[in-house]
Scaffold this active site. Sequence first.
Site, PDB file in Angstrom:
ATOM      1  CB  ALA A  34      -0.954   0.013   0.967  1.00  0.00           C
ATOM      2  CG  HIS A  39       5.920   3.222   1.819  1.00  0.00           C
ATOM      3  ND1 HIS A  39       4.340   3.187   1.724  1.00  0.00           N
ATOM      4  CD2 HIS A  39       6.101   2.396   2.867  1.00  0.00           C
ATOM      5  CE1 HIS A  39       3.865   2.509   2.858  1.00  0.00           C
ATOM      6  NE2 HIS A  39       5.028   2.153   3.404  1.00  0.00           N
ATOM      7  CB  SER A 187      -0.265   6.362   7.762  1.00  0.00           C
ATOM      8  OG  SER A 187      -0.698   5.165   7.947  1.00  0.00           O
TER       9      SER A 187
END
Length: 282
Positions: A34, A39, A187
Amino acid sequence: MSAPILPDLADLRAAVRQWKADGQVIGVVPTMGALHDGHLSLVRRARESCDRVIVTIFVNPRQFNSAEDFARYPRTEDSDAALLAPLGVDAVFVPDAAQVYPPSHATVVSVSGISEPLEGAHRPGHFDGVATVVTLLFNMTQADRAYFGEKDWQQLQVVTRLVQDLKLPVEIIPCPSIRADDGLALSSRNQRLTPQGRAQAAALPAALFEAARQIESGTPEQQALASALATIADAGFGEVEYLELRDAATLGPVLPDRPARLLVAAWLDGVRLIDNVGVTLP
């Protein structure tokens, strides 16, 4: 050209053996998929300083306290691979649960002390799951450097202590939290917020940064925290599991002349949000 997706450990190890033989530095970015810009910032950081970059995608069942939460966690492997394609990733390791935890698996890695307050108190066993899977991923990838975001501050400290205590040959590289324009820390769980909840969520970092500012300017800690709690409640949040000022490294009580961290976990729209910010004590 997209990075090769390697679902099998034998294929990953074959690639790593060759890279090691060539004297190349290997970086790893462990994720549960996800993927978002947070990231991707870790991947870019790894790409800047490593010869080879591995991204791992594994939704680790052992760090969830709820079977429902585990089932609802977003799984977006195809879109994740598309996001990684332009970043020069050398391998995307996507093992299944049987490779990571075969039926014979009987070892749990536990980091005492630093894992016990805050997240540890509200999510029993969570950091045992984190420490165990991180140790496995380090061994599987044989990485020289591993990249973790500061958004999960306590996790970062637990992993750092794990590597120090077990003398693992991997360097932990902390990377700053990436925030949306309104301040909300990125997030994967943000995807589960309703549009209204997403708009309300910005009050959490706003309250956190304001409390940090007040403490740094000399406002008594409890007064600053009480004001932040009122702001969070007024924004429509439900339970605030914790809002605490802690020593940045040990997560114990704050000490003079040492970095501090203000950490929060709160529920909104059925989603548990966490955040943190550094504080320089007056």
